[in-house]
Every structure is written in structure tokens, then in C-alpha cells.
Design a protein around this motif. Structure first.
Motif, PDB file in Angstrom:
ATOM      1  N   GLU A   6      36.191  24.189  43.058  1.00  0.00           N
ATOM      2  CA  GLU A   6      36.873  25.362  42.670  1.00  0.00           C
ATOM      3  C   GLU A   6      37.445  26.098  43.676  1.00  0.00           C
ATOM      4  OE1 GLU A   6      33.361  26.352  39.975  1.00  0.00           O
ATOM      5  OE2 GLU A   6      33.653  25.790  42.131  1.00  0.00           O
ATOM      6  N   SER A   7      39.070  26.632  43.562  1.00  0.00           N
ATOM      7  CA  SER A   7      39.468  27.506  44.514  1.00  0.00           C
ATOM      8  C   SER A   7      40.592  28.570  43.899  1.00  0.00           C
ATOM      9  CB  SER A   7      40.539  26.667  45.472  1.00  0.00           C
ATOM     10  OG  SER A   7      41.433  25.790  44.618  1.00  0.00           O
ATOM     11  N   ARG A  19      45.272  32.690  39.831  1.00  0.00           N
ATOM     12  CA  ARG A  19      45.246  31.361  39.231  1.00  0.00           C
ATOM     13  C   ARG A  19      44.024  30.627  39.730  1.00  0.00           C
ATOM     14  NH1 ARG A  19      49.425  26.512  38.847  1.00  0.00           N
ATOM     15  NH2 ARG A  19      48.735  26.003  41.045  1.00  0.00           N
ATOM     16  N   LEU A  20      42.952  30.269  38.994  1.00  0.00           N
ATOM     17  CA  LEU A  20      41.927  29.357  39.632  1.00  0.00           C
ATOM     18  C   LEU A  20      42.300  27.815  39.235  1.00  0.00           C
ATOM     19  CD1 LEU A  20      38.748  31.197  38.284  1.00  0.00           C
ATOM     20  CD2 LEU A  20      39.968  31.652  40.571  1.00  0.00           C
ATOM     21  N   SER A  21      41.971  27.229  40.484  1.00  0.00           N
ATOM     22  CA  SER A  21      42.079  25.548  40.301  1.00  0.00           C
ATOM     23  C   SER A  21      40.739  25.009  40.236  1.00  0.00           C
ATOM     24  CB  SER A  21      42.827  25.115  41.291  1.00  0.00           C
ATOM     25  OG  SER A  21      44.076  25.611  41.274  1.00  0.00           O
ATOM     26  N   CYS A 102      33.606  26.301  37.478  1.00  0.00           N
ATOM     27  CA  CYS A 102      34.232  25.136  36.719  1.00  0.00           C
ATOM     28  C   CYS A 102      33.161  24.341  36.183  1.00  0.00           C
ATOM     29  CB  CYS A 102      35.444  24.431  37.512  1.00  0.00           C
ATOM     30  SG  CYS A 102      36.073  23.089  36.954  1.00  0.00           S
ATOM     31  N   ALA A 103      33.158  23.613  35.139  1.00  0.00           N
ATOM     32  CA  ALA A 103      32.156  22.602  34.658  1.00  0.00           C
ATOM     33  C   ALA A 103      32.674  21.677  33.842  1.00  0.00           C
ATOM     34  CB  ALA A 103      31.073  23.484  33.764  1.00  0.00           C
ATOM     35  N   GLY A 124      31.362  27.553  42.377  1.00  0.00           N
ATOM     36  CA  GLY A 124      31.785  28.788  41.953  1.00  0.00           C
ATOM     37  C   GLY A 124      32.886  29.505  42.924  1.00  0.00           C
ATOM     38  N   THR A 125      33.483  30.402  42.344  1.00  0.00           N
ATOM     39  CA  THR A 125      34.427  31.215  43.164  1.00  0.00           C
ATOM     40  C   THR A 125      34.526  32.591  42.775  1.00  0.00           C
ATOM     41  OG1 THR A 125      36.914  31.278  44.005  1.00  0.00           O
ATOM     42  CG2 THR A 125      36.611  30.678  41.803  1.00  0.00           C
TER      43      THR A 125
END
Length: 131
Positions: A6-7, A19-21, A102-103, A124-125
Motif C-alpha cells: 500500500e501507499s 488516494r490510496l494505492s 489492502c487485502a 497498512g498505511t
């Protein structure tokens, strides 16, 4: 097995956007159409909460009640073994503050809404929304 990175987390003011990626890569074989990609979040002292999910093909986006109308999930596939999942978060509120994960899970395994159905997780972020 799917590797997830994640980022995009950070600090934002009430009403702002982030916005998460999540970069996903299949360790063996092809991701193709076989996975559901999900976002969960966990605030201190609370259980992990479902945020959104989407098929790796970009179909069937689902959202948790607390984020409907404010968050949008999407995915882009670069080839048969890699795709990136995005979580666009608008109108952020202090109660959105949490670590976002994210999963991934095979599409046929368990409920999309249940964290226990997922067997691949990112690190995780942190997302912090200040009032």
C-alpha cells in the motif's frame, strides 16, 4: 499467494481528499479474474472494518455504509500477474482516521465483508484526518 504493497496515506484536514494505492502481484500463476481486492481499516481500540472491495477485473464494487458516496474503489491491470487497486477518499472526516489495509482473497472464498475471508494482507498505511 498475492503480495500487496500500500501507499498514499497521510495527514489531511476535515473535508479533504486522499488516494490510496495497493500494488498487487501474484507470486505464482496469474491473478487474472480469480481475486477480490478489498480495503479494510482499523482505528485504535476498534475492530477491523470493511471499507470497499472490487473484483480484480474491475467489476462488482461494494462499499461499507460509513463510506458510501464518499469513497470510490477502482483497479487497473497491467498484465496477468499484476494489478493496482485504488481507493479515492473524498469528504474525509476525523472518524475516518485509521490504519488502512489492502487485502486479497480468491473470489469464491467466504464473504467479501468479512476480514477473515482474506488470506493476503498489505502492511497498512496510516490515514489521519484532523478536525
Amino acid at each position: 499467494q498475492v503480495q500487496l504493497v500500500e501507499s498514499g496515506g497521510g495527514l489531511v484536514q476535515d473535508g479533504g481528499s486522499l488516494r490510496l494505492s495497493c500494488a498487487a502481484s501474484e507470486q505464482t500463476g496469474s491473478t487474472s479474474t480469480s481475486y477480490v481486492m478489498g480495503w479494510f481499516r482499523q482505528a485504535p481500540g476498534k475492530t477491523r472494518e470493511f471499507v470497499a472491495a472490487i473484483r480484480s477485473t474491475g467489476e462488482s464494487a461494494l462499499y461499507g455504509d460509513s463510506v458510501k458516496g464518499r469513497f470510490a474503489i477502482s483497479t487497473i491491470s497491467r498484465d496477468n500477474t499484476k494489478n493496482t487497486v485504488y481507493l479515492q477518499m473524498n469528504s474525509l472526516r476525523p472518524e475516518d482516521t485509521a490504519v488502512y489495509y489492502c487485502a486479497a482473497k480468491p473470489y469464491y472464498r467466504g464473504s467479501v465483508y468479512y476480514s477473515g475471508s482474506y488470506d493476503n494482507w498489505g502492511q497498512g498505511t496510516q490515514v489521519t484526518v484532523s478536525s
